[in-house]
Structure formats: structure tokens, C-alpha cells
Write a protein that holds these residues in place. Structure first.
Motif, PDB file in Angstrom:
ATOM      1  N   VAL A  69       0.864  -1.175   0.000  1.00 18.81           N
ATOM      2  CA  VAL A  69       0.000   0.000   0.000  1.00 18.81           C
ATOM      3  C   VAL A  69       0.904   1.230   0.000  1.00 18.81           C
ATOM      4  O   VAL A  69       2.130   1.127   0.071  1.00 18.81           O
ATOM      5  CB  VAL A  69      -0.943   0.035   1.228  1.00 18.81           C
ATOM      6  CG1 VAL A  69      -1.921  -1.125   1.210  1.00 18.81           C
ATOM      7  CG2 VAL A  69      -0.133   0.051   2.528  1.00 18.81           C
ATOM      8  N   ASP A  80      -4.562   2.512  -0.975  1.00 19.82           N
ATOM      9  CA  ASP A  80      -4.167   1.389  -1.827  1.00 19.82           C
ATOM     10  C   ASP A  80      -4.149   1.817  -3.295  1.00 19.82           C
ATOM     11  O   ASP A  80      -4.451   2.965  -3.635  1.00 19.82           O
ATOM     12  CB  ASP A  80      -5.047   0.162  -1.579  1.00 19.82           C
ATOM     13  CG  ASP A  80      -6.498   0.349  -2.050  1.00 19.82           C
ATOM     14  OD1 ASP A  80      -6.762   1.284  -2.838  1.00 19.82           O
ATOM     15  OD2 ASP A  80      -7.363  -0.447  -1.644  1.00 19.82           O
ATOM     16  N   LEU A 121      -6.541  -3.104   7.543  1.00 17.91           N
ATOM     17  CA  LEU A 121      -6.843  -3.570   6.201  1.00 17.91           C
ATOM     18  C   LEU A 121      -8.034  -4.516   6.188  1.00 17.91           C
ATOM     19  O   LEU A 121      -8.841  -4.497   5.268  1.00 17.91           O
ATOM     20  CB  LEU A 121      -5.610  -4.268   5.621  1.00 17.91           C
ATOM     21  CG  LEU A 121      -4.416  -3.358   5.302  1.00 17.91           C
ATOM     22  CD1 LEU A 121      -3.175  -4.194   5.017  1.00 17.91           C
ATOM     23  CD2 LEU A 121      -4.727  -2.445   4.143  1.00 17.91           C
TER      24      LEU A 121
END
Length: 400
Positions: A95, A211, A396
Motif C-alpha cells: 500500500v 491502496d 486492512l
């Protein structure tokens, strides 16, 4: 006789001490060994090594096929069943770590009830018409079967009261509950319900990651109402550009804060806020990425963390910088996921500027061994150089 009683008392004390030590030892090991882990493809044979503990023996791991998870049994002292660790296969992820200060504006789902209050009537008596009927933390979603989305709509509905009972549809602990209230006429001749309400919240925080699709996570903890302490149910929200104008340094017993400027203008919107969860706020970045600090890096799973040197990204002087810190304690199974490890700020420059961790730094990315491992979530009030962090895998996971 007295000696015999005394010996029994000592034996009881010894037995209780042994039980207490056993329980504390069990809890300590339980906190050190996770209940669930993610393992990258090709790392399945290293699971037992990653979880190695001198008092535990792990059975041989089976291969990760990518089709599902499996259980890895472990035993205390090699023969006492301890726990089954759930192992989930996962892809190596990357990310963009950020650290930018952002402005937050969110509107609640319905109108949040903060509290009830007394009304002085025309007769000079005091009445509290909503007491024990509505509760702080309830959301008004309908007024006499008409949908309510804002405080202004509710005020307009109340302005047309004529003394008849009204029905409020409340969202309470996920369930819709209808209640009936009898309005009271105050000294000005206006009918009131005796409730304090709010329909939005705003503030500043720190962007943790974005992301490759532009989805982001920030804060590392949810936004709760300052009066009720309940996690806010939101209908919509926006993420804005923000500027840090000043810093109140943290001191023992007095947490500091970043003072920021947020211009609530269309041209300053970075994206939307879709989710307010216990592990952070989430949405999509739609504008302004070219002016943001975004550093591409791999993410680490919690079993990869270790006590020792680390760093954090944050913006306290107009630009995002990396500051030195140290991870001093790791708790694999904390009941509160955003208090999973303790971070100690050691960087002289950051300590001089802020005193350590201050309000507004929640969400600051934490880096160890070149990987994004988590984010700052809380400061210890009695020691602002230390605070808690959340594992990045939990942030996440909540974003999915």
C-alpha cells in the motif's frame, strides 16, 4: 490446634498463589501467541518458527493451498493442549503509507440524542418530558412517521407542534424502536420535547494508507460522540485537506493536540467517508493525491513485529517526516484491537515539537524493517512519549 490452623492457612495462601501465578502465566503466553495469523504464499513452512516460544510445541504445518485456512494446534510443555491457531493464506500486499493531516466531516444517520433536559413551563414548573423514554446514544430517524435526516429538519418539525403526542422512531443498538412523547409548552409559549441533539461531527486526524485503487484507511480507531462515548453511525462524510497551525505540547496528565485549519470548500475535498468502524475510518480518495505524501511499501503481518527500533510518519511542521520510535510491548490478542502494541517516541525533534504523541496524530503510519506494521491510535495520558498502536492487518481487514 492454633498451629494446625496456621499451617492450613499457609497452605491455602500457597495454593492461591500457585493458582494466581498459573493463571497470569497462561494469560501472558496467550497474549504472546495470536489466535489467528495471515501467512504469505511460500511462508507456510515457517509458521512454527514465526510463533516460536520456549514453553510451546507446534505440530508440523500443512501446506497453504490458497483455497482456505487451516488450524495449527500447539501444546504447552509439549503435552498440555493450549490452543488451535487459525492460519489464513494471504498474498503479499503493498500500500502507500501516508502521514498527511486530514480534515474530517461526518453526518450521522438520523439525529443523535445527546441527553434530555428540563423545561420551565408556562405554569412555572419544571418538566423533563423525554426522561426515561429516550436515551443518550439513540438516533431519531423518523418524526411522526416522516423520515428525519438532519437537526434542522427536526427543529422544523418541532416548531409545528400543537400539544398532541408525537411518535419518534429511534435507532437504538441496531434496532428501530418507536416511542411516544408529550410536548411541553415553555415560558415563551413554544412546545418542546426536552432533548439535546447533534447531527454532525468534525475534526482532524492522520491518513494511514491508500491502496492502488485509491481506497484509504485513517485514524486507526473509530470516531465516537464526545458526550455519549458511542461509536457514531454515519450516513455520509467527507475527507478534506487540512493545515496544522499550531501544536499544544503533551505533558504528563495533559495530552497535547494539533490545532488545524479545515476549509470546508468543494475544492478542498480529498474524498468520501463511507465507514466509521472501531478500527478506523474508510473511504475513497477522489482528488488531491498529487499533493499528498504517499510512500509505497509492503505491509507486515502482526507475527512479524518485534520489540525494538521503529519509526512513524506524521505531519507537525507543514510536511510529512519520518521520526524515530521504539516498539516496547506487543499484545497479539488484546481485547481492544487498536491497543495491540505500545510505541515509545524517541526522536528528539518530534519530542521537542510535540512532547511525543498528541491528539490529531491518530493514524500516523508505523514502520519497522521497511514495512508498514501499524498506526498510532492512543496516547498514554501520564506519559505522552508513549502510546498504543493497531496492527495494519486489522485496519486492512476492516476496510474489506
Amino acid at each position: 490446634m492454633n498451629r494446625r490452623r496456621y499451617r492450613k492457612f499457609l497452605l491455602w495462601c500457597l495454593g492461591l498463589d500457585i493458582l494466581a501465578m498459573g493463571w497470569l502465566g497462561y494469560r501472558y503466553i496467550d497474549r504472546k501467541v495470536p489466535d489467528e495469523i495471515y501467512v504469505s504464499e511460500g511462508e507456510d513452512q515457517k509458521v512454527a518458527q514465526l510463533l516460536e516460544h520456549p514453553l510451546l510445541k507446534f505440530e508440523d504445518a500443512i501446506a497453504v493451498s490458497g483455497e482456505g485456512s487451516y488450524l495449527l494446534p500447539c501444546r504447552l510443555l509439549g503435552f498440555i493442549p493450549f490452543k488451535d491457531i487459525k492460519v489464513r493464506p494471504a498474498e503479499n500486499g503493498t500500500v502507500y503509507a501516508s502521514g498527511n493531516t486530514v480534515g474530517i466531516y461526518m453526518e450521522t444517520e438520523g439525529v443523535l440524542i445527546i441527553d434530555t433536559g428540563e423545561i420551565m413551563t408556562e405554569q412555572g414548573t419544571s418538566q423533563d418530558p423525554a426522561k426515561n423514554i429516550v436515551k443518550p446514544g439513540d438516533y431519531i430517524v423518523a418524526f411522526n412517521e416522516q423520515k428525519v435526516t438532519s437537526k434542522q429538519e427536526l427543529i422544523e418539525d418541532i416548531s409545528h407542534l400543537d400539544g398532541d403526542d408525537v411518535t419518534l422512531d429511534l435507532l437504538r443498538e441496531g434496532q428501530e424502536v418507536p416511542v411516544s412523547l408529550t410536548p411541553v409548552k415553555d415560558t415563551n409559549g413554544d412546545y418542546k420535547l426536552g432533548i439535546w441533539v447533534r447531527d454532525n461531527t468534525q475534526g482532524i486526524g492522520t491518513l494511514t494508507f491508500v491502496d492502488k485503487e485509491g481506497n484509504y484507511g485513517a485514524l486507526g480507531h473509530g470516531i465516537s460522540d464526545v458526550d455519549t462515548g458511542e461509536l457514531l453511525h454515519i450516513s455520509e462524510g467527507s475527507l478534506y485537506q487540512a493545515e496544522v497551525l499550531g501544536i499544544q505540547k503533551g505533558e504528563s496528565g495533559s495530552p497535547g493536540e494539533l490545532s488545524g485549519l479545515i476549509r470546508y470548500e468543494p475544492g478542498r475535498v480529498l474524498g468520501n467517508i463511507d465507514i466509521n468502524s472501531k478500527n478506523g475510518i474508510y473511504g475513497h480518495i477522489s482528488a488531491g493525491k498529487e499533493g499528498m505524501f504517499l510512500k509505497k511499501m509492503p505491509v507486515a503481518y502482526k507475527q512479524e513485529l518485534k520489540t525494538g527500533p521503529a519509526s512513524l510518519l506524521c505531519c507537525v511542521n507543514g510536511k510529512v517526516q519520518e521520526y524515530q520510535a521504539e516498539i516496547t510491548r506487543i499484545d497479539m490478542n488484546h481485547e481492544d484491537t487498536n491497543k495491540s502494541f505500545v510505541l515509545h517516541v524517541t526522536d528528539p525533534e518530534l519530542l521537542e515539537a510535540t512532547g511525543g504523541i498528541v491528539q490529531g496524530m491518530s493514524g500516523s503510519p508505523i514502520i519497522q524493517d521497511g514495512k508498514l506494521v501499524g498506526a498510532v491510535t492512543h496516547v498514554l495520558v501520564n506519559d505522552p512519549t508513549r502510546g498504543y498502536g493497531i496492527f495494519i492487518e486489522n485496519m486492512l481487514e476492516a476496510a474489506e
